[in-house]
Design an enzyme around this catalytic site. Sequence first.
Site, short mmCIF file in Angstrom:
data_model
loop_
_atom_site.label_atom_id
_atom_site.label_comp_id
_atom_site.label_asym_id
_atom_site.label_seq_id
_atom_site.Cartn_x
_atom_site.Cartn_y
_atom_site.Cartn_z
CE LYS A 1 -4.08 -2.11 2.09
NZ LYS A 1 -4.99 -2.15 3.25
CE LYS B 1 -11.14 -12.12 -1.67
NZ LYS B 1 -10.21 -11.99 -0.51
CE LYS C 1 -13.34 -1.10 -0.76
NZ LYS C 1 -13.47 -0.50 0.57
#
Length: 330
Positions: free
Chosen positions: A113, A196, A199
């Site tokens: 990240k 996968k 959102k």
Amino acid sequence: MTPRVLSGIQPTSDSFHIGNHLGALQNWVAMQETHDCVYFIADMHAITVEQDPAQLRQRTLSSYAQLLALGIDPNKSTLIVQSHIPEHAQLMWVMSSITGLGEANRMTQFKDKSAKGGTSSTSVGLLTYPILQAADILLYQANAVPVGEDQRQHLELTRDLAIRFNTRFGEAFTVPESFIVKGTAKIQDLQDPNAKMSKSSPSGCVNLLDPLKVTEKKIKSAVTDSDSVVAFDPVKKAGVSNLLTILSAYSDTAIEDLVSSFAGRMYGDLKKETAAAVLTFVEPYQAKVDSYLTDPAELERLMRTSAVRAREIAGKTLADVYDKLGFVKA
């Protein structure tokens, strides 16, 4: 003694999706029958990246209502909002004081990240996220934690910290084990069935609170392949296999029985039946969510009741930890 299990979910979207439901949340419901369960809305974890306060508040309430609607029973489980229990942050500070900087830096999720966002926009909270996660688990003396592959490293850190504290200061924590749930459905993106469901892919993700027509359209637009045979082969027929997995879960029918029933039929039939099965679940679910959200007083009562129960456990753990550390009692 009934083993205690702990798990949480972040309120970072307006709705859970069917991947959340079939991959984890339906197992939360099932575990209530065999475990002492502590479940939480991880709103403190959510703020490691920028959040709109009004949106975070609404999503937290909605997430709580959705868990209730899915079948989390506050009489069987302790269902809390993380920020309602100050002991999470208090224990996190203790655990951060026995965590090496190198250990924190090695966490794969932080490296991934921070690499995407750049060091200048990466918060210290993102670095210490796994330490808060360790505090979440250890605070309730959880015996087991359901984990996916992406969280396995964080659980190992939790175990290391528990053992380290116990060795240095005396036994204070249960050392948790990973809990691998058998039969968990892995739901893929409808437009990219090799990825996968997430959102981050709006067209390939079926949200449980989407309008019914939107859900139906997404499923009927799912990617399949150039063949016309309904068969289960996640490698060669990923899209078809994904639809069969979803239909199997929502119709409670074995995949092999579904494959037999579609012999000689086309993909359109598979999509139509999958959409119908999902909608049969979603429609009453949405009504339950609405009933909770339109009665905020009852929602707040349930939150308070669970928070009191959680703080009884958390308070005992923290008091013991403080005593072992040598803190003077107030």
